[in-house]
Scaffold this motif. Structure first.
Motif, PDB file in Angstrom:
ATOM      1  N   GLU A   1       0.683   4.062   1.792  1.00 29.42           N
ATOM      2  CA  GLU A   1       1.078   4.630   3.087  1.00 29.42           C
ATOM      3  C   GLU A   1       2.381   4.002   3.568  1.00 29.42           C
ATOM      4  OE1 GLU A   1      -1.937   3.437   2.432  1.00 29.42           O
ATOM      5  OE2 GLU A   1      -3.199   5.242   2.492  1.00 29.42           O
TER       6      GLU A   1
ATOM      7  N   GLU B   1      -7.422  -5.684   3.532  1.00 27.37           N
ATOM      8  CA  GLU B   1      -7.223  -4.913   4.764  1.00 27.37           C
ATOM      9  C   GLU B   1      -6.430  -3.639   4.476  1.00 27.37           C
ATOM     10  OE1 GLU B   1      -7.261  -8.977   7.463  1.00 27.37           O
ATOM     11  OE2 GLU B   1      -5.367  -7.924   7.112  1.00 27.37           O
TER      12      GLU B   1
ATOM     13  N   THR C   1     -15.447  -4.564   2.021  1.00 30.14           N
ATOM     14  CA  THR C   1     -15.534  -4.836   3.456  1.00 30.14           C
ATOM     15  C   THR C   1     -16.202  -6.173   3.717  1.00 30.14           C
ATOM     16  OG1 THR C   1     -15.574  -2.482   4.021  1.00 30.14           O
ATOM     17  CG2 THR C   1     -16.470  -4.012   5.647  1.00 30.14           C
TER      18      THR C   1
ATOM     19  N   SER D   1      -8.755  -4.608  -5.009  1.00 37.93           N
ATOM     20  CA  SER D   1     -10.031  -4.273  -4.386  1.00 37.93           C
ATOM     21  C   SER D   1     -11.213  -4.581  -5.294  1.00 37.93           C
ATOM     22  CB  SER D   1     -10.056  -2.784  -3.991  1.00 37.93           C
ATOM     23  OG  SER D   1      -9.115  -2.528  -2.969  1.00 37.93           O
TER      24      SER D   1
ATOM     25  N   GLY E   1       0.808  -1.214   0.000  1.00 36.53           N
ATOM     26  CA  GLY E   1       0.000   0.000   0.000  1.00 36.53           C
ATOM     27  C   GLY E   1       0.844   1.268   0.000  1.00 36.53           C
TER      28      GLY E   1
ATOM     29  N   GLY F   1      -6.514  -1.989   1.736  1.00 33.78           N
ATOM     30  CA  GLY F   1      -7.345  -1.079   0.955  1.00 33.78           C
ATOM     31  C   GLY F   1      -8.614  -0.645   1.651  1.00 33.78           C
ATOM     32  N   ALA F   2      -8.740  -0.945   2.954  1.00 37.11           N
ATOM     33  CA  ALA F   2      -9.983  -0.629   3.671  1.00 37.11           C
ATOM     34  C   ALA F   2     -10.222   0.879   3.734  1.00 37.11           C
ATOM     35  CB  ALA F   2      -9.925  -1.201   5.078  1.00 37.11           C
ATOM     36  N   TRP F   3     -11.437   1.275   3.431  1.00 35.13           N
ATOM     37  CA  TRP F   3     -11.873   2.659   3.620  1.00 35.13           C
ATOM     38  C   TRP F   3     -13.384   2.656   3.843  1.00 35.13           C
ATOM     39  CZ3 TRP F   3     -14.753   5.344  -0.369  1.00 35.13           C
ATOM     40  CH2 TRP F   3     -14.928   4.607  -1.541  1.00 35.13           C
ATOM     41  N   ALA F   4     -13.911   3.740   4.384  1.00 32.31           N
ATOM     42  CA  ALA F   4     -15.290   3.765   4.864  1.00 32.31           C
ATOM     43  C   ALA F   4     -16.310   3.440   3.780  1.00 32.31           C
ATOM     44  CB  ALA F   4     -15.595   5.131   5.483  1.00 32.31           C
ATOM     45  N   GLY F   5     -16.040   3.838   2.540  1.00 29.61           N
ATOM     46  CA  GLY F   5     -17.025   3.635   1.490  1.00 29.61           C
ATOM     47  C   GLY F   5     -16.941   2.299   0.786  1.00 29.61           C
ATOM     48  N   ALA F   6     -15.996   1.462   1.182  1.00 29.71           N
ATOM     49  CA  ALA F   6     -15.777   0.200   0.464  1.00 29.71           C
ATOM     50  C   ALA F   6     -16.672  -0.906   1.021  1.00 29.71           C
ATOM     51  CB  ALA F   6     -14.313  -0.209   0.571  1.00 29.71           C
ATOM     52  N   THR F   7     -17.971  -0.801   0.764  1.00 31.62           N
ATOM     53  CA  THR F   7     -18.914  -1.739   1.374  1.00 31.62           C
ATOM     54  C   THR F   7     -18.750  -3.161   0.838  1.00 31.62           C
ATOM     55  OG1 THR F   7     -20.555  -1.056  -0.271  1.00 31.62           O
ATOM     56  CG2 THR F   7     -20.618   0.037   1.870  1.00 31.62           C
TER      57      THR F   7
END
Length: 403
Positions: free
Chosen positions: A99, A231, A242, A170, A97, A233-239
């Motif tokens: 980061e 994990e 997830t 993703s 990733g 690539g997790a972000w709030a909008g990735a329903t």
């Protein structure tokens, strides 16, 4: 101290230069062989080999890493720093990733170049030299070397390759989980598996459906790595991602982590009817006595058994010291949480048993280093003794898993 005068000393790697290849797993070993076959001088290294990472990179113009996750890359490159040649270029080819790539740039000396170049493709393409290399950063020192592995996509500044890899996975990984559920639905309703795959072959999902129809006996892309990629690539909008991540974490907890990702098909079919309670006993923590599991996952909840300070031989760690025993206990808990993609921030409830309440300040000092921010629900009680003489504390938890 390294001087900034080394900024411009990198040059394209030639056949006379040494390339250090750190990581000899499923992908690393065939990739290193490709370099050797192309005529390069290659020093290979794997963790546990007995040779230090610093010795492995000494004198190398290029240092290539192909390791399991961000923590492994940080650990290995940190260990390699004393041997890193001024002006060397590090080519990070693991999936970690963007980061983590930025963290590596801060870790490496200014003299070192850094390129992020994760790949698309599995073991077969790694051996054949038909991988797709997703590269970010200045490739001037490694462009020809990367071409040995397959086609190179130059995507922009440092971190662009790592971000592209996570973005692609993703989409590809959740699609395979979706198809696993599709086959499970079909099986539950009497739909012939081959017939379903045949119908799907005429759709954009056809190639992936064929993979899931006959799961691979060979591990080309492990289920654990697929879960790790989601994990990262997790972000709030990735329903959708997830939901797929939760399914993969469940399968990993059931012991399928080292199987090929296509094993998710059989796991999904079985999980329609089996209990959702999945015992967890990790190889990186001391084994149980067979009468309990270290943790049990039920859906998105993790129940962690009482953890105490003893080692693999059943000996007390830090005998007589509350601080030492508490440190050991929280390190073990950290490993259990990490295996499930969780952190101490996901702990919903913690219960502590102390044999001496007067030592709670020592225990609390250790606990505060691990549990920061808003604390979870908590109970602390004093008991006369624990299951093994010499133990001073035991800690159990309930954890709300991410996603």
């Amino acid at each position: 101290m390294q001087s900034s005068r080394w900024w411009n000393t990198s040059h394209p790697a030639s056949l006379g230069d040494v390339i250090a290849f750190l990581g000899q797993g499923r992908m690393g070993a065939p990739m290193a062989r490709r370099l050797v076959d192309a005529g390069h001088k290659v020093t290979t290294w794997r963790r546990g080999s007995g040779t230090s990472a610093a010795d492995a990179v000494e004198g190398a113009e290029l240092v290539i890493t192909m390791l399991s996750d961000p923590a492994a890359v940080r650990e290995v490159l940190t260990a390699a720093l004393p041997g890193l040649r001024p002006g060397a270029t590090v080519v990070e080819m693991s999936t970690i990733g963007p980061e983590a790539v930025r963290e590596l740039r801060a870790l490496l000396p200014a003299s070192a170049g850094l390129v992020d170049a994760p790949v698309l493709g599995s073991v077969g393409p790694a051996a054949d030299g038909t991988l797709t290399v997703l590269a970010g950063g200045d490739l001037s020192a490694c462009r020809e070397v990367l071409a040995v592995f397959g086609s190179v996509r130059e995507l922009g500044p440092l971190g662009a390759g790592a971000a592209m890899k996570i973005a692609v996975m993703s989409a590809l990984v959740p699609a395979q989980v979706l198809l696993a559920e599709t086959f499970a639905y079909g099986e539950a309703h009497g739909v012939d598996r081959d017939a379903l795959a045949g119908v799907l072959s005429g759709t954009p999902l056809g190639t992936l459906a064929e993979r899931l129809r006959v799961p691979s006996a060979e591990t080309r892309y492990s289920l654990a790595h697929a879960a790790k990629d989601l994990e990262l690539g997790a972000w709030a909008g990735a329903t959708m991602a997830t939901a797929a991540r939760a399914r993969l974490q469940e399968a990993r907890a059931a012991g399928l982590g080292e199987r090929d990702l296509t094993a998710i098909a059989a796991h999904t079919a079985v999980s329609r009817t089996e209990s959702k309670a999945v015992p967890l006993n990790l190889p990186v923590i001391p084994a149980t006595n067979g009468m309990y599991s270290h943790a049990v996952r039920v859906g998105d909840m993790l129940y962690v058994s009482g953890q105490a300070a003893f080692d693999e031989q059943g000996h007390i760690v830090g005998e007589g010291s509350m601080t030492a025993q508490a440190e050991h206990v929280f390190q073990v808990i950290a490993r259990i949480l990490a295996d499930q993609g969780a952190t101490f921030g996901d702990v919903a409830f913690i219960r502590t048993y102390l044999t001496d309440m007067d030592a709670r300040a020592e225990y609390g000092a250790v606990r505060r280093r691990y549990i920061t921010g808003t604390p979870p629900a908590s109970t602390t009680v004093e008991v006369s003794k624990l299951f093994m003489p010499g133990l001073l504390l035991e800690v159990d938890l309930i954890v709300a898993l991410p996603g």
